[in-house]
Design a protein around this motif. Structure first.
Motif, PDB file in Angstrom:
ATOM      1  N   UNK A   1      75.861  44.781  28.461  1.00 25.37           N
ATOM      2  CA  UNK A   1      76.668  44.179  29.513  1.00 25.37           C
ATOM      3  C   UNK A   1      77.095  45.183  30.575  1.00 25.37           C
ATOM      4  N   UNK A   2      76.619  46.415  30.449  1.00 25.74           N
ATOM      5  CA  UNK A   2      76.987  47.436  31.434  1.00 25.74           C
ATOM      6  C   UNK A   2      75.797  48.355  31.582  1.00 25.74           C
TER       7      UNK A   2
ATOM      8  N   UNK B   1      73.842  51.647  33.822  1.00 21.62           N
ATOM      9  CA  UNK B   1      74.124  52.839  34.602  1.00 21.62           C
ATOM     10  C   UNK B   1      72.833  53.519  34.995  1.00 21.62           C
TER      11      UNK B   1
ATOM     12  N   UNK C   1      74.661  49.755  27.838  1.00 27.58           N
ATOM     13  CA  UNK C   1      75.516  49.751  26.650  1.00 27.58           C
ATOM     14  C   UNK C   1      75.958  48.327  26.322  1.00 27.58           C
TER      15      UNK C   1
ATOM     16  N   UNK D   1      78.870  45.805  25.112  1.00 26.64           N
ATOM     17  CA  UNK D   1      80.290  45.772  25.468  1.00 26.64           C
ATOM     18  C   UNK D   1      81.131  46.599  24.503  1.00 26.64           C
ATOM     19  N   UNK D   2      82.051  47.336  25.091  1.00 25.79           N
ATOM     20  CA  UNK D   2      82.920  48.170  24.274  1.00 25.79           C
ATOM     21  C   UNK D   2      82.530  49.620  24.399  1.00 25.79           C
ATOM     22  N   UNK D   3      83.213  50.459  23.694  1.00 26.99           N
ATOM     23  CA  UNK D   3      82.969  51.898  23.754  1.00 26.99           C
ATOM     24  C   UNK D   3      81.822  52.229  22.811  1.00 26.99           C
ATOM     25  N   UNK D   4      80.623  52.005  23.270  1.00 28.88           N
ATOM     26  CA  UNK D   4      79.438  52.217  22.435  1.00 28.88           C
ATOM     27  C   UNK D   4      78.513  53.227  23.093  1.00 28.88           C
ATOM     28  N   UNK D   5      77.640  53.857  22.326  1.00 34.62           N
ATOM     29  CA  UNK D   5      76.749  54.854  22.921  1.00 34.62           C
ATOM     30  C   UNK D   5      75.801  54.235  23.942  1.00 34.62           C
ATOM     31  N   UNK D   6      75.519  54.988  24.980  1.00 31.33           N
ATOM     32  CA  UNK D   6      74.533  54.560  25.962  1.00 31.33           C
ATOM     33  C   UNK D   6      73.136  54.664  25.368  1.00 31.33           C
ATOM     34  N   UNK D   7      72.319  53.682  25.718  1.00 31.19           N
ATOM     35  CA  UNK D   7      70.907  53.693  25.339  1.00 31.19           C
ATOM     36  C   UNK D   7      70.125  53.996  26.611  1.00 31.19           C
ATOM     37  N   UNK D   8      69.282  55.017  26.550  1.00 30.10           N
ATOM     38  CA  UNK D   8      68.587  55.485  27.743  1.00 30.10           C
ATOM     39  C   UNK D   8      67.126  55.088  27.739  1.00 30.10           C
TER      40      UNK D   8
ATOM     41  N   UNK E   1      73.289  63.911  22.430  1.00 28.00           N
ATOM     42  CA  UNK E   1      71.944  63.410  22.663  1.00 28.00           C
ATOM     43  C   UNK E   1      70.958  64.561  22.561  1.00 28.00           C
TER      44      UNK E   1
ATOM     45  N   UNK F   1      86.450  49.773  27.764  1.00 24.45           N
ATOM     46  CA  UNK F   1      85.334  48.985  28.241  1.00 24.45           C
ATOM     47  C   UNK F   1      84.726  49.589  29.503  1.00 24.45           C
TER      48      UNK F   1
END
Lengths: 112, 113
Positions: free
Chosen positions: A31-32, A34, A93, A95-102, B35, B98
Motif C-alpha cells: 500500500x506504499x 517508493x 511495503x 501497510x504498517x512498519x514493515x520491511x521494504x521489498x525492492x 539489506x 505507517x
C-alpha cells in the motif's frame, strides 16, 4: 518469488528528454511505494513515494504514477540531467512498519 | 542532523571468520533494517529490528544474526564467512508507524577472501 519487478535492467536517455522507469508488483497487500536512487559505493537515497490511495505524486522534476488495477508504477524524470545517471530502485511495503521489498533496479544513463 | 552511519566502510575477512558490522540510526528512529546487495543483484532484506527486538528476517541462513541496543544502534554479525557473502551491506532506519520511508547509510563493503 519476486514481488517487485523492474524488467528493464538499463535505460539510456538524452539530456533534456523524459526518462520513464517502470516497476510491476504482484502483492496486492502493498500500500506504499517508493523510489530510491543509488550511486556506486553509496547507500540508496530516497526520491519520492506514493500511497495506494493516490495515483500520482509530483516533486519537482520527479513524478510517480500508480496504476493499482495493473499493479504498475512508473517514475518520470523531466527534464533528464546527466546527474540523474544512477541505479533506480522501486520498493514497496505492506501497510504498517514493515520491511521494504525492492526490485533489482534499473540503471539510467543520461547522455549529454 | 546526522544521517544513518555505518562502520566500517570496508572490511576484508578470510573465509570461515566472523564479521561484525555496525549501524547508528537517525536520531529518533527506532526501526533498523539490514539489506545485502550482492554484485549484480538488488537489495535483499536480511533483518529488521524495532524497539530492541527482531521483528522479521529474510531468507538467509542462521549464521546471519544481529541485535539492536537500547540506544537503537544495531549490529549485524556474519559467522563462518563464505566467499559468496562478499557484498555491500546496507543499514536503513525509519521512524516506524505507517507509510514512513527508510533512510539508508552508505553501506559496509565486505570482502571475503
Amino acid at each position: 518469488d519476486q514481488q517487485v519487478k523492474q524488467n528493464s535492467p538499463s535505460l539510456s536517455v538524452q539530456e533534456g528528454r523524459i526518462s520513464i522507469l517502470n516497476c510491476d508488483y504482484t502483492n496486492s497487500m502493498f500500500d506504499y511505494f517508493l523510489w530510491y536512487k543509488k550511486y556506486p559505493a553509496e547507500g540508496p537515497t530516497f526520491l519520492i513515494s506514493i500511497s495506494s490511495i493516490k495515483d500520482k505524486n509530483e516533486d519537482g522534476r520527479f513524478t510517480v504514477f500508480l496504476n493499482k488495477s495493473a499493479k504498475h508504477l512508473s517514475l518520470h524524470i523531466v527534464p533528464s540531467q546527466p546527474g540523474d545517471s544512477a541505479v533506480y530502485f522501486c520498493a514497496a511495503r505492506v501497510e504498517g512498519n514493515t520491511p521494504l521489498v525492492f526490485g533489482k533496479g534499473t540503471r539510467l544513463s543520461v547522455i549529454a | 542532523e546526522a544521517g544513518v552511519t555505518q562502520s566500517p566502510t570496508h572490511l576484508i575477512k578470510t573465509r570461515g571468520q566472523q564479521a561484525t558490522l555496525r549501524c547508528s540510526p537517525i536520531s529518533g528512529h527506532t526501526s533498523v533494517y539490514w539489506y545485502q546487495q550482492a554484485l549484480g543483484l538488488g537489495l535483499q532484506f536480511l533483518l529488521w529490528y524495532d524497539e530492541g527486538e527482531e521483528r522479521n528476517r529474510g531468507n538467509f541462513p542462521p549464521r546471519f544474526s544481529g541485535r539492536q541496543f537500547p540506544n537503537y544502534s544495531s549490529e549485524l554479525n556474519v559467522n563462518a564467512l563464505e566467499l559468496e557473502d562478499s557484498a555491500l551491506y546496507l543499514c536503513a532506519s525509519s521512524l516506524g508507524g505507517l507509510r514512513t520511508e527508510a533512510f539508508f547509510g552508505q553501506g559496509t563493503r565486505l570482502t571475503v577472501v
